[in-house]
Enzyme design. Structure first.
Site, PDB file in Angstrom:
ATOM      1  N   HIS A 163      -7.130  -5.099  10.174  1.00 27.38           N
ATOM      2  CA  HIS A 163      -6.869  -4.854   8.742  1.00 27.38           C
ATOM      3  C   HIS A 163      -5.597  -5.559   8.280  1.00 27.38           C
ATOM      4  O   HIS A 163      -4.684  -5.808   9.062  1.00 27.38           O
ATOM      5  CB  HIS A 163      -6.861  -3.349   8.404  1.00 27.38           C
ATOM      6  CG  HIS A 163      -5.675  -2.577   8.845  1.00 27.38           C
ATOM      7  ND1 HIS A 163      -5.729  -1.226   9.135  1.00 27.38           N
ATOM      8  CD2 HIS A 163      -4.369  -2.912   9.028  1.00 27.38           C
ATOM      9  CE1 HIS A 163      -4.526  -0.792   9.456  1.00 27.38           C
ATOM     10  NE2 HIS A 163      -3.686  -1.788   9.399  1.00 27.38           N
ATOM     11  N   ASP A 218       0.808  -1.218   0.000  1.00 25.22           N
ATOM     12  CA  ASP A 218       0.000   0.000   0.000  1.00 25.22           C
ATOM     13  C   ASP A 218       0.847   1.276   0.000  1.00 25.22           C
ATOM     14  O   ASP A 218       2.064   1.232   0.198  1.00 25.22           O
ATOM     15  CB  ASP A 218      -0.960   0.000   1.206  1.00 25.22           C
ATOM     16  CG  ASP A 218      -0.329  -0.554   2.490  1.00 25.22           C
ATOM     17  OD1 ASP A 218       0.912  -0.550   2.577  1.00 25.22           O
ATOM     18  OD2 ASP A 218      -1.070  -0.980   3.384  1.00 25.22           O
ATOM     19  N   ASN A 272      -7.314  -3.217  14.288  1.00 24.55           N
ATOM     20  CA  ASN A 272      -8.725  -3.456  13.940  1.00 24.55           C
ATOM     21  C   ASN A 272      -8.873  -4.656  13.004  1.00 24.55           C
ATOM     22  O   ASN A 272      -9.936  -4.882  12.443  1.00 24.55           O
ATOM     23  CB  ASN A 272      -9.348  -2.196  13.312  1.00 24.55           C
ATOM     24  CG  ASN A 272      -8.647  -1.787  12.023  1.00 24.55           C
ATOM     25  OD1 ASN A 272      -7.709  -2.447  11.577  1.00 24.55           O
ATOM     26  ND2 ASN A 272      -9.090  -0.698  11.414  1.00 24.55           N
ATOM     27  N   GLU A 278      -9.739  -2.239   5.432  1.00 26.06           N
ATOM     28  CA  GLU A 278     -10.357  -1.996   6.727  1.00 26.06           C
ATOM     29  C   GLU A 278     -11.549  -2.927   6.940  1.00 26.06           C
ATOM     30  O   GLU A 278     -12.066  -3.524   5.986  1.00 26.06           O
ATOM     31  CB  GLU A 278     -10.819  -0.529   6.779  1.00 26.06           C
ATOM     32  CG  GLU A 278      -9.720   0.500   6.527  1.00 26.06           C
ATOM     33  CD  GLU A 278      -8.738   0.638   7.686  1.00 26.06           C
ATOM     34  OE1 GLU A 278      -8.535  -0.323   8.454  1.00 26.06           O
ATOM     35  OE2 GLU A 278      -8.142   1.722   7.826  1.00 26.06           O
TER      36      GLU A 278
END
Ligand code: F6R
Length: 241
Positions: A138, A67, A136, A143
């Site tokens: 990811h 990313d 979280n 997400e």
């Protein structure tokens, strides 16, 4: 899925480098998927060390990062281009033309995503994808709520992620709102995956990702479907597994 529990970050990096060296030595043109973040920093230091000791050459290696933030120039210290140069690329014999990251400054992000997918396809598939885990759940910047079929795409960063990553910026307002990330489908196409997890803040999420039900609310839970995943977890993160 193979789960290896190690004492600490140092042992995690040692196990990860020996794993990587074994895999890369069998390949003529290794295609590596790379992550940024704090977890793989020691692994990259070990890759540099291995190169300096003549245990590995990256001459024929291709790398694809997961990313990049949208809107940060490559020279920005918080861009993933900068991170990779700083931790790995400038210290080993890899040619810039063999290192790929999404272009976060593109005028046409959707086209950039397509181009990135096509570049990966050009080399067949990623042989070994290194992953970290977000608090979280990811993976990449996928997400919670992201479809498991996504390819490289533009994401709106979730507030948990922006808050977590704000430690690297002066303030949260400087953290970009968007990023380009390989999709979950892209990641799942990798032949082999090495997930690295460290620190007590990851204890709850790693347990959910590996042992609870597979759901888009915990993107990393998709890894339970992958036939070739290895997870290296340090004791601090492994408390509930
Ligand atoms: C980084 C990435 C992220 C990180 C994750 C964990 O390229 O895609 O998914 O792997 O946020 O980050 P750290 O290692 O900083 O806890």
């Amino acid at each position: 899925m193979q789960i290896i529990i190690v004492k600490d970050k140092e042992e995690l990096a040692e196990k990860a480098i020996s794993f990587l060296l074994k895999r890369v030595s069998n390949l003529t043109i290794p295609v590596l998927g790379l992550a940024t973040g704090s977890t793989p920093i020691k692994l990259y230091a070990k890759m540099v060390e291995a190169y300096k000791q003549n245990n590995i050459s990256f001459n024929h290696t291709k790398t694809f990062n997961l990313d990049e933030y949208v809107g940060l120039p490559k020279s920005h210290p918080n861009s993933f281009h900068y991170y990779m140069k700083h931790h790995l690329f400038t210290h080993v014999d890899i040619s810039t033309k063999n290192t790929f990251l999404p272009n976060g400054l593109t005028k046409d992000p959707d086209l950039e995503c397509l181009r990135y997918e096509q570049m990966i396809k050009k080399f067949g598939a990623i042989d070994l994808q290194i992953l970290g885990l977000g608090v979280n759940g990811h993976i990449g910047f996928n997400e919670p709520g992201t479809s498991f079929h996504t390819r490289t795409h533009v994401v709106q960063l979730n507030e948990v992620t922006r808050q977590t990553n704000s430690k690297h910026f002066q303030s949260i307002s400087e953290v970009p709102m968007k990023a380009i990330t390989m999709g979950i489908g892209t990641i799942m196409d990798s032949k082999e995956i090495l997930l690295l997890v460290s620190g007590k803040e990851k204890r709850t999420i790693i347990k959910k990702a590996l042992y609870d039900k597979i759901t888009i609310d915990i993107p990393a839970s998709v890894l339970q479907y992958h036939p070739n995943v290895h997870v290296i977890v340090d004791e601090a993160a492994a408390k509930y597994i």
